[in-house]
Motif scaffolding. Structure first.
Motif, PDB file in Angstrom:
ATOM      1  N   THR A 121      21.766  54.425 -60.130  1.00  0.00           N
ATOM      2  CA  THR A 121      22.896  54.505 -59.403  1.00  0.00           C
ATOM      3  C   THR A 121      23.928  53.491 -59.828  1.00  0.00           C
ATOM      4  O   THR A 121      23.381  52.120 -59.470  1.00  0.00           O
ATOM      5  CB  THR A 121      22.780  54.635 -57.846  1.00  0.00           C
ATOM      6  N   PRO A 122      25.207  53.484 -60.206  1.00  0.00           N
ATOM      7  CA  PRO A 122      26.029  52.417 -60.480  1.00  0.00           C
ATOM      8  C   PRO A 122      26.506  51.819 -59.148  1.00  0.00           C
ATOM      9  O   PRO A 122      26.428  52.398 -58.167  1.00  0.00           O
ATOM     10  CB  PRO A 122      27.150  52.946 -61.279  1.00  0.00           C
ATOM     11  N   GLU A 123      27.543  50.807 -59.160  1.00  0.00           N
ATOM     12  CA  GLU A 123      28.149  50.432 -58.163  1.00  0.00           C
ATOM     13  C   GLU A 123      29.293  51.187 -58.140  1.00  0.00           C
ATOM     14  O   GLU A 123      29.840  52.063 -58.946  1.00  0.00           O
ATOM     15  CB  GLU A 123      28.588  48.953 -58.188  1.00  0.00           C
ATOM     16  N   PHE A 124      29.901  51.008 -56.915  1.00  0.00           N
ATOM     17  CA  PHE A 124      31.265  52.413 -56.731  1.00  0.00           C
ATOM     18  C   PHE A 124      32.605  51.324 -56.424  1.00  0.00           C
ATOM     19  O   PHE A 124      32.470  50.410 -55.669  1.00  0.00           O
ATOM     20  CB  PHE A 124      30.894  53.207 -55.550  1.00  0.00           C
ATOM     21  N   GLN A 125      33.779  51.655 -57.323  1.00  0.00           N
ATOM     22  CA  GLN A 125      34.820  51.116 -57.116  1.00  0.00           C
ATOM     23  C   GLN A 125      35.847  52.284 -56.520  1.00  0.00           C
ATOM     24  O   GLN A 125      36.073  53.458 -57.017  1.00  0.00           O
ATOM     25  CB  GLN A 125      35.683  50.479 -58.415  1.00  0.00           C
ATOM     26  N   VAL A 126      36.405  52.286 -55.268  1.00  0.00           N
ATOM     27  CA  VAL A 126      37.337  53.292 -54.778  1.00  0.00           C
ATOM     28  C   VAL A 126      38.725  52.638 -54.583  1.00  0.00           C
ATOM     29  O   VAL A 126      39.017  51.459 -54.223  1.00  0.00           O
ATOM     30  CB  VAL A 126      36.995  53.564 -53.327  1.00  0.00           C
ATOM     31  N   PHE A 127      39.810  53.358 -55.239  1.00  0.00           N
ATOM     32  CA  PHE A 127      40.904  53.315 -55.174  1.00  0.00           C
ATOM     33  C   PHE A 127      41.938  54.045 -54.247  1.00  0.00           C
ATOM     34  O   PHE A 127      41.875  55.213 -54.341  1.00  0.00           O
ATOM     35  CB  PHE A 127      41.766  53.260 -56.551  1.00  0.00           C
ATOM     36  N   PHE A 128      42.608  53.321 -53.245  1.00  0.00           N
ATOM     37  CA  PHE A 128      43.358  53.995 -52.252  1.00  0.00           C
ATOM     38  C   PHE A 128      44.744  54.026 -52.620  1.00  0.00           C
ATOM     39  O   PHE A 128      45.258  52.939 -52.759  1.00  0.00           O
ATOM     40  CB  PHE A 128      43.160  53.539 -50.962  1.00  0.00           C
ATOM     41  N   ASN A 129      45.304  55.182 -53.036  1.00  0.00           N
ATOM     42  CA  ASN A 129      46.874  55.323 -53.586  1.00  0.00           C
ATOM     43  C   ASN A 129      47.622  55.763 -52.596  1.00  0.00           C
ATOM     44  O   ASN A 129      47.289  56.759 -52.008  1.00  0.00           O
ATOM     45  CB  ASN A 129      46.531  55.890 -54.895  1.00  0.00           C
ATOM     46  N   ASP A 130      49.036  55.164 -52.574  1.00  0.00           N
ATOM     47  CA  ASP A 130      50.022  55.910 -51.991  1.00  0.00           C
ATOM     48  C   ASP A 130      51.372  55.028 -52.448  1.00  0.00           C
ATOM     49  O   ASP A 130      51.196  54.187 -53.027  1.00  0.00           O
ATOM     50  CB  ASP A 130      49.915  56.043 -50.438  1.00  0.00           C
TER      51      ASP A 130
ATOM     52  N   LEU B  69      31.391  53.178 -60.933  1.00  0.00           N
ATOM     53  CA  LEU B  69      31.652  54.750 -61.257  1.00  0.00           C
ATOM     54  C   LEU B  69      33.009  54.477 -60.008  1.00  0.00           C
ATOM     55  O   LEU B  69      32.977  54.256 -58.967  1.00  0.00           O
ATOM     56  CB  LEU B  69      30.776  55.624 -60.377  1.00  0.00           C
ATOM     57  N   CYS B  70      34.027  54.906 -60.675  1.00  0.00           N
ATOM     58  CA  CYS B  70      35.307  54.701 -59.861  1.00  0.00           C
ATOM     59  C   CYS B  70      36.007  56.019 -59.369  1.00  0.00           C
ATOM     60  O   CYS B  70      35.939  57.148 -60.103  1.00  0.00           O
ATOM     61  CB  CYS B  70      36.394  54.272 -60.850  1.00  0.00           C
ATOM     62  N   ILE B  71      36.357  55.984 -58.165  1.00  0.00           N
ATOM     63  CA  ILE B  71      37.017  57.184 -57.425  1.00  0.00           C
ATOM     64  C   ILE B  71      38.425  56.639 -57.121  1.00  0.00           C
ATOM     65  O   ILE B  71      38.587  55.672 -56.406  1.00  0.00           O
ATOM     66  CB  ILE B  71      35.967  57.265 -56.179  1.00  0.00           C
ATOM     67  N   ALA B  72      39.119  57.625 -56.961  1.00  0.00           N
ATOM     68  CA  ALA B  72      40.752  57.673 -56.683  1.00  0.00           C
ATOM     69  C   ALA B  72      40.925  58.547 -55.513  1.00  0.00           C
ATOM     70  O   ALA B  72      40.802  59.885 -55.792  1.00  0.00           O
ATOM     71  CB  ALA B  72      41.591  57.467 -57.688  1.00  0.00           C
ATOM     72  N   ASP B  73      41.599  57.966 -54.519  1.00  0.00           N
ATOM     73  CA  ASP B  73      42.040  58.917 -53.716  1.00  0.00           C
ATOM     74  C   ASP B  73      43.543  59.150 -53.446  1.00  0.00           C
ATOM     75  O   ASP B  73      44.179  57.858 -53.018  1.00  0.00           O
ATOM     76  CB  ASP B  73      41.567  58.840 -51.959  1.00  0.00           C
ATOM     77  N   LEU B  74      44.363  59.969 -53.927  1.00  0.00           N
ATOM     78  CA  LEU B  74      45.849  59.770 -54.378  1.00  0.00           C
ATOM     79  C   LEU B  74      46.308  60.345 -52.920  1.00  0.00           C
ATOM     80  O   LEU B  74      46.169  61.549 -52.525  1.00  0.00           O
ATOM     81  CB  LEU B  74      46.217  60.741 -55.582  1.00  0.00           C
ATOM     82  N   GLY B  75      47.564  59.590 -52.584  1.00  0.00           N
ATOM     83  CA  GLY B  75      48.217  60.073 -51.060  1.00  0.00           C
ATOM     84  C   GLY B  75      47.326  59.952 -50.001  1.00  0.00           C
ATOM     85  O   GLY B  75      47.284  60.718 -49.184  1.00  0.00           O
ATOM     86  N   CYS B  76      46.581  58.759 -49.994  1.00  0.00           N
ATOM     87  CA  CYS B  76      45.608  58.219 -48.945  1.00  0.00           C
ATOM     88  C   CYS B  76      46.145  58.232 -47.868  1.00  0.00           C
ATOM     89  O   CYS B  76      45.314  58.329 -46.581  1.00  0.00           O
ATOM     90  CB  CYS B  76      44.798  57.056 -49.382  1.00  0.00           C
ATOM     91  N   SER B  77      47.409  57.946 -47.642  1.00  0.00           N
ATOM     92  CA  SER B  77      48.093  57.496 -46.373  1.00  0.00           C
ATOM     93  C   SER B  77      47.266  56.346 -45.396  1.00  0.00           C
ATOM     94  O   SER B  77      46.904  55.543 -46.326  1.00  0.00           O
ATOM     95  CB  SER B  77      48.126  58.918 -45.239  1.00  0.00           C
ATOM     96  N   VAL B  78      47.095  56.528 -44.327  1.00  0.00           N
ATOM     97  CA  VAL B  78      46.881  55.485 -43.377  1.00  0.00           C
ATOM     98  C   VAL B  78      45.248  55.578 -42.736  1.00  0.00           C
ATOM     99  O   VAL B  78      45.002  54.677 -42.119  1.00  0.00           O
ATOM    100  CB  VAL B  78      47.529  55.140 -42.203  1.00  0.00           C
TER     101      VAL B  78
END
Length: 362
Positions: free
Chosen positions: A98-107, A63-72
């Motif tokens: 429950t699946p595994e989780f993939q998180v993308f931190f974007n900026d 299950l993929c989650i993305a935070d856009l404009g994550c900064s630092v």
């Protein structure tokens, strides 16, 4: 899902928050953003519980989650942890594996990803990856992300509107660094750029979000009934601009530098956001509301905190025009001005918009 016609802009501008972990870094001057994110946590939990269609997802893939404009960080890590806990609870309630989780931190590529990942906990519930690039363009493969979050980011425009930089044009923003107090043509130029950027944001997310997925946004704005001139963010930029003009009158900087400096930020109202989403057509607004305003106490210490908060946000813009010592002097003057107008800290012209969007099936 069919392809969505969208033009990629080669002219995107990048102004990341100040990196590192020093006294003047975003890491140590984002407590206000953190406090509002904490207020929004229960609303995010509700959105995931009621609207995220996990039963349509397969547990064989992450299950993929993305935070856009994550900064630092560290705020992005707190938000991601909350989202994952809410998703896990929903899976548990539905007795689905429950699946595994993939998180993308974007900026932006110029963001301080080094500091971001240095502070990432080794013991976490997900696999982490950094994704450089503007969120006004595509970032992920089609139908690959389940939850997209963005906090205190999409009020930044992709660039300063071209018209406000054109000398001799009716929209030339001479003597100001922002649209507040400017001619109506300047305000409209900023608004047009905001509409264009938001349309690009929504079209890109529409291709990336899976059916039943969500986009959750937390962004500074202004109440529907509040004009731009009374929005606290705009007032703060007007004060900053007046400090720059005073420095120009004193011969510390050239007049032309003030004329050519514009801060690419627009504070939208809930009504404007609703109109853009409805016109775009790819998402349904499941929830949109203003969060309670957290007022600063009217003290000199509050003025210093507010000054630093503004500085870490716009210093990257200023560095293209001013030397470091001039920037230091500017914010010394700015802090003194804020100490003289403590009523700004309790202004009613502020709104933090919380918005939950669900991807339409068609």
């Amino acid at each position: 899902m069919g392809s969505i016609e969208r033009k990629k802009s080669p002219e995107l501008q990048a102004y990341p928050m100040k990196g590192g972990d020093g006294d003047s870094s975003y890491t140590n001057n984002s407590s206000y953003q953190k406090s509002l994110s904490e207020v929004a946590m229960s609303l995010i939990n509700e959105a995931i519980t009621e609207k995220l269609e996990v039963e349509n997802f397969t547990s064989e893939h992450p299950l993929c989650i993305a935070d856009l404009g994550c900064s630092v960080g560290p705020n992005t890590f707190i938000v991601v942890k909350n989202i994952i806990n809410s998703v896990k609870l929903k899976y548990h309630t539905l007795t689905i594996p429950t699946p595994e989780f993939q998180v993308f931190f974007n900026d932006h590529a110029s963001n301080d990803f080094n500091t971001l990942f240095k502070t990432l906990q080794t013991e976490k519930q997900y696999y982490a990856a950094g994704v450089p690039g503007s969120f006004y363009d595509r970032l992920f493969p089609c139908s690959s992300v389940h939850v997209i979050h963005s906090s205190f980011a999409i009020h930044w425009l992709s660039k300063v509107p071209d018209e406000v930089m054109e000398k001799g044009s009716p929209t030339y923003n001479k003597g100001r660094v922002h649209y507040v107090g400017s001619d109506e043509e300047v305000v409209k130029a900023y608004q047009r750029q905001y509409v264009k950027d938001m349309d690009g944001f929504l079209k890109a997310r529409a291709e990336e979000v899976v059916r039943g997925g969500l986009v959750v946004v937390l962004v500074p704005g202004r109440p529907n009934e509040v004009p731009h001139s009374e929005c606290i963010g705009n007032v703060l930029f007007e004060v900053l601009g007046s400090c720059l003009l005073n420095m120009a009158k004193e011969g510390k900087i050239e007049d032309g530098k003030v004329d050519s400096l514009n801060i690419p930020i627009y504070y939208a109202s809930p009504q404007e956001v609703e109109e853009i989403v409805d016109r775009n057509g790819y998402f349904t607004i499941e929830r949109i509301e203003g969060l309670p305003h957290i007022a600063e106490p009217e003290t000199k210490h509050a003025a210093k905190r507010l000054t630093m908060g503004i500085r870490v946000g716009v210093e990257a813009v200023l560095k293209g025009y001013l030397e470091d010592e001039i920037i230091d002097g500017l914010f010394d003057s700015y802090c003194k001005r804020l100490e003289q107008v403590p009523s700004l800290f309790s202004s009613g012209g502020a709104a933090i918009l919380f918005c939950v969007l669900r991807r339409n099936e068609k």
